[in-house]
Enzyme design. Structure first.
Site, PDB file in Angstrom:
ATOM      1  CB  CYS A 188     -43.686  16.856 -15.440  1.00 40.03           C
ATOM      2  SG  CYS A 188     -43.118  15.362 -14.668  1.00 40.03           S
TER       3      CYS A 188
ATOM      4  CE  LYS B 256     -44.922   6.763 -20.663  1.00 33.73           C
ATOM      5  NZ  LYS B 256     -43.750   7.621 -20.316  1.00 33.73           N
TER       6      LYS B 256
HETATM    7  C1  EPZ Z   1     -37.960   6.995 -16.466  1.00 33.60           C
HETATM    8  O1  EPZ Z   1     -37.876   8.371 -16.163  1.00 33.60           O
HETATM    9  C2  EPZ Z   1     -39.408   6.773 -16.870  1.00 33.60           C
HETATM   10  N1  EPZ Z   1     -39.724   7.628 -18.008  1.00 33.60           N
HETATM   11  C3  EPZ Z   1     -40.330   7.121 -15.688  1.00 33.60           C
HETATM   12  O2  EPZ Z   1     -41.669   6.820 -16.082  1.00 33.60           O
HETATM   13  C4  EPZ Z   1     -39.959   6.245 -14.505  1.00 33.60           C
HETATM   14  O3  EPZ Z   1     -40.768   6.609 -13.405  1.00 33.60           O
HETATM   15  C5  EPZ Z   1     -38.483   6.461 -14.159  1.00 33.60           C
HETATM   16  O4  EPZ Z   1     -37.671   6.186 -15.321  1.00 33.60           O
HETATM   17  C6  EPZ Z   1     -38.031   5.562 -13.014  1.00 33.60           C
HETATM   18  O5  EPZ Z   1     -38.217   4.223 -13.355  1.00 33.60           O
HETATM   19  C7  EPZ Z   1     -39.282   7.292 -19.237  1.00 33.60           C
HETATM   20  O6  EPZ Z   1     -38.592   6.291 -19.426  1.00 33.60           O
HETATM   21  C8  EPZ Z   1     -39.655   8.217 -20.360  1.00 33.60           C
HETATM   22  P1  EPZ Z   1     -34.753   8.573 -13.718  1.00 33.60           P
HETATM   23  P2  EPZ Z   1     -36.420   9.060 -15.986  1.00 33.60           P
HETATM   24  O7  EPZ Z   1     -33.695   9.277 -14.506  1.00 33.60           O
HETATM   25  O8  EPZ Z   1     -35.432   8.368 -16.855  1.00 33.60           O
HETATM   26  C9  EPZ Z   1     -33.402  11.973 -10.671  1.00 33.60           C
HETATM   27  C10 EPZ Z   1     -43.888   7.310 -16.650  1.00 33.60           C
HETATM   28  O9  EPZ Z   1     -44.906   7.578 -16.007  1.00 33.60           O
HETATM   29  N2  EPZ Z   1     -32.506  12.451 -11.742  1.00 33.60           N
HETATM   30  O10 EPZ Z   1     -34.532   7.147 -13.315  1.00 33.60           O
HETATM   31  O11 EPZ Z   1     -36.565  10.519 -16.084  1.00 33.60           O
HETATM   32  C11 EPZ Z   1     -34.849  12.214 -11.046  1.00 33.60           C
HETATM   33  O12 EPZ Z   1     -35.223  13.532 -10.728  1.00 33.60           O
HETATM   34  C12 EPZ Z   1     -42.569   7.933 -16.242  1.00 33.60           C
HETATM   35  O13 EPZ Z   1     -43.835   6.547 -17.646  1.00 33.60           O
HETATM   36  C13 EPZ Z   1     -31.595  13.438 -11.458  1.00 33.60           C
HETATM   37  O14 EPZ Z   1     -31.534  13.925 -10.316  1.00 33.60           O
HETATM   38  O15 EPZ Z   1     -36.145   8.668 -14.452  1.00 33.60           O
HETATM   39  C14 EPZ Z   1     -35.579  11.207 -10.208  1.00 33.60           C
HETATM   40  O16 EPZ Z   1     -35.740  11.716  -8.910  1.00 33.60           O
HETATM   41  C15 EPZ Z   1     -42.702   8.775 -14.989  1.00 33.60           C
HETATM   42  N3  EPZ Z   1     -30.778  13.892 -12.443  1.00 33.60           N
HETATM   43  C16 EPZ Z   1     -34.598  10.034 -10.164  1.00 33.60           C
HETATM   44  O17 EPZ Z   1     -33.318  10.557 -10.536  1.00 33.60           O
HETATM   45  C17 EPZ Z   1     -30.822  13.374 -13.710  1.00 33.60           C
HETATM   46  O18 EPZ Z   1     -30.031  13.808 -14.565  1.00 33.60           O
HETATM   47  C18 EPZ Z   1     -34.973   8.913 -11.127  1.00 33.60           C
HETATM   48  O19 EPZ Z   1     -35.046   9.471 -12.416  1.00 33.60           O
HETATM   49  C19 EPZ Z   1     -31.747  12.348 -13.983  1.00 33.60           C
HETATM   50  C20 EPZ Z   1     -32.579  11.894 -12.982  1.00 33.60           C
END
Ligand code: EPZ
Length: 456
Positions: free
Chosen positions: A138, A40
């Protein structure tokens, strides 16, 4: 080796599998074969990358899930022609006539998906502007996008925020930038990659995410004509090019779905062959699965996961960025740990609120205590951000049926496998959330011998 098991449903019985509530009767071990298709969290990004090509792309092993539908709709309102290929899971994307979409169209389609934010770079390159609706948070955290917007500004984009969402323009075009992410964010890394490949000049990205899905996206961009080098220590260099063409690519398998079915086999004392699962992307998960007491046999075309008998053992794990234990793997694992003989600790360091699903497990008889700010003076390799959490799971605790409202994608899968292993009947509603990320989820449950009915 594949295990063949008779499905308790009568052969040919027509079952309504589309309803949003499952009435699950626990106790049946899940046994059989599931096909895990493309990830996904890669296929959706690959579809966005197709926008950057001046010629059509072909993407294979695309899972039939609602998140893919959201991205397909967003591409189509921007003029991309998306058609199904000959074989299941194959889509053709023709971005020849990309056009601006109206805000209302984008807003109507974006739903709660995070993917729309990744359209920014490609639309700025193609149209000089982009509109992204306000992305809702979410249940696992507020999901900010500050890293994304800071990166886009570094490329020269002008970001106007309004109550409706975010309007971006690039009056002077997009130029290569030096970007150092505060955290190896998967989405922000994808944002930089999708913007830098067509920017003027070179981009240096530091503290980048290096998940397998990121590497697969880089492979796709390289096929399109991009020049991207992955350096040591999370540094990625991208030399902007003038033109990108379409790609033909088969998505990496979904390691989250594979790990979820593996844990389902353990929790239900079952035996599931996960066709398409590969060892190299699951190494860290396999180590923990083995330590807990799970059995697995690695084949060329998949991995067999099973409960070998005996008791499950407690573990202490900490979620982390790749190659650490993935945050998306902890929810199903926690269910298995409720059956382990002893005290386990799961330390969630990626999201600030990813143990909400444990409330329902406690209602089913589990003994899970969540510590909102992590455990006091837990030894850590590196200083962590201050919103960590830790769950302390004491087992084994027999689980009994309950009424459950699925909170999110991965937590929902955990609720279903808990209900499948519980004593008695559970009513699990809001199952559509699970369909967002698990292809033909209910059909697969039926094929594995789960005993349930579906209600609308
Ligand atoms: C991706 O989310 C995945 N989703 C998530 O899977 C996955 O858990 C995550 O990566 C970590 O591996 C998709 O690819 C659609 P991040 P993403 O940016 O890109 C913080 C699932 O169930 N952050 O690595 O949103 C954020 O809040 C989902 O398939 C900021 O603070 O994850 C989090 O605490 C759940 N500012 C951390 O970084 C930002 O601008 C990691 O987020 C971006 C992120």
């Amino acid at each position: 080796m594949k295990t063949d098991v008779q499905n308790p449903r009568k052969a040919g019985e027509q079952v309504n599998l589309k309803g949003d509530t499952l009435i699950i009767r626990g106790g049946n071990p899940l046994r059989g074969v599931v096909d895990v298709r493309g990830a996904k969290n890669l296929a959706t990004k690959a579809m966005v990358a197709a926008l950057l090509g001046e010629t059509p792309s072909i993407l294979r092993d695309v899972p039939d899930i609602s998140d893919v539908g959201v991205v397909r709709g967003l591409l189509e309102v921007h003029g991309v022609v998306v058609t199904n290929g000959e074989t299941a899971g194959e889509i053709h994307l023709n971005p020849t006539d990309v056009e601006t979409a109206h805000f209302a169209q984008v807003d109507a389609l974006a739903s709660s998906s995070r993917i729309p934010i990744l359209f920014c770079g490609p639309l700025l390159h193609r149209l000089g502007e982009a509109f992204i609706p306000d992305l809702g948070g979410c249940r696992i955290g507020d999901r900010p996008i500050d890293f994304h917007l800071d990166a886009l500004r570094a490329f020269g984009a002008v970001v106007d925020k309004s109550y409706e969402g975010i309007h971006l323009t690039a009056p002077d075009g997009l130029k290569g930038a030096d970007i150092h992410l505060p955290y190896p964010s998967v989405g922000a890394t994808e944002q930089v990659l999708l913007t830098a490949v067509r920017a003027t000049g070179t981009t240096e990205l530091r503290n980048a995410a290096i998940e397998p899905e990121i590497m697969d996206l880089i492979a796709i961009l390289q096929k399109m004509g991009a020049i991207i080098s992955v350096e040591p220590n999370r540094v990625i260099l991208i030399e902007g090019v003038d033109r990108l063409t379409g790609f033909t690519h088969r998505s990496l398998f979904d390691r989250n779905e594979a790990a979820s079915w593996a844990t389902a086999a353990l929790v239900t004392h079952g035996d599931i062959f996960v066709a398409g699962a590969k060892q190299s992307e699951l190494m860290t998960f396999l180590n923990v699965f083995r330590k807990v007491g799970g059995g697995f046999d690695i084949d060329e075309d998949g991995i067999r996961f099973y409960h070998p008998g005996g008791e499950l053992k407690p573990v202490t794990i900490e979620t982390d960025v790749h190659p650490g234990f993935m945050t998306d793997w902890q929810q199903p694992l926690v269910v298995a740990l409720t059956q382990a003989n002893g005290v386990s600790v799961v330390h969630e360091t990626v999201y600030e609120n990813r143990f909400g699903f444990t409330e329902a497990l406690n209602e089913m008889g589990a003994n899970i205590v969540v510590h909102p700010r992590g455990l006091p003076n837990t030894p850590r390799r590196v200083a962590r951000r201050d919103f960590e959490q830790a769950a302390v799971i004491t087992g084994p605790t027999p689980l009994h049926g309950a009424n459950i409202l699925v909170p999110d994608l991965r937590g929902g899968f955990s609720h279903v496998i808990a209900a499948l292993s519980a004593d008695g009947v559970s009513r699990v509603s809001n199952v559509d959330l699970i369909r967002r990320g698990y292809e033909h989820f209910v059909d697969k449950l039926a094929g594995l011998g789960a005993d349930f009915d579906v209600e609308d």
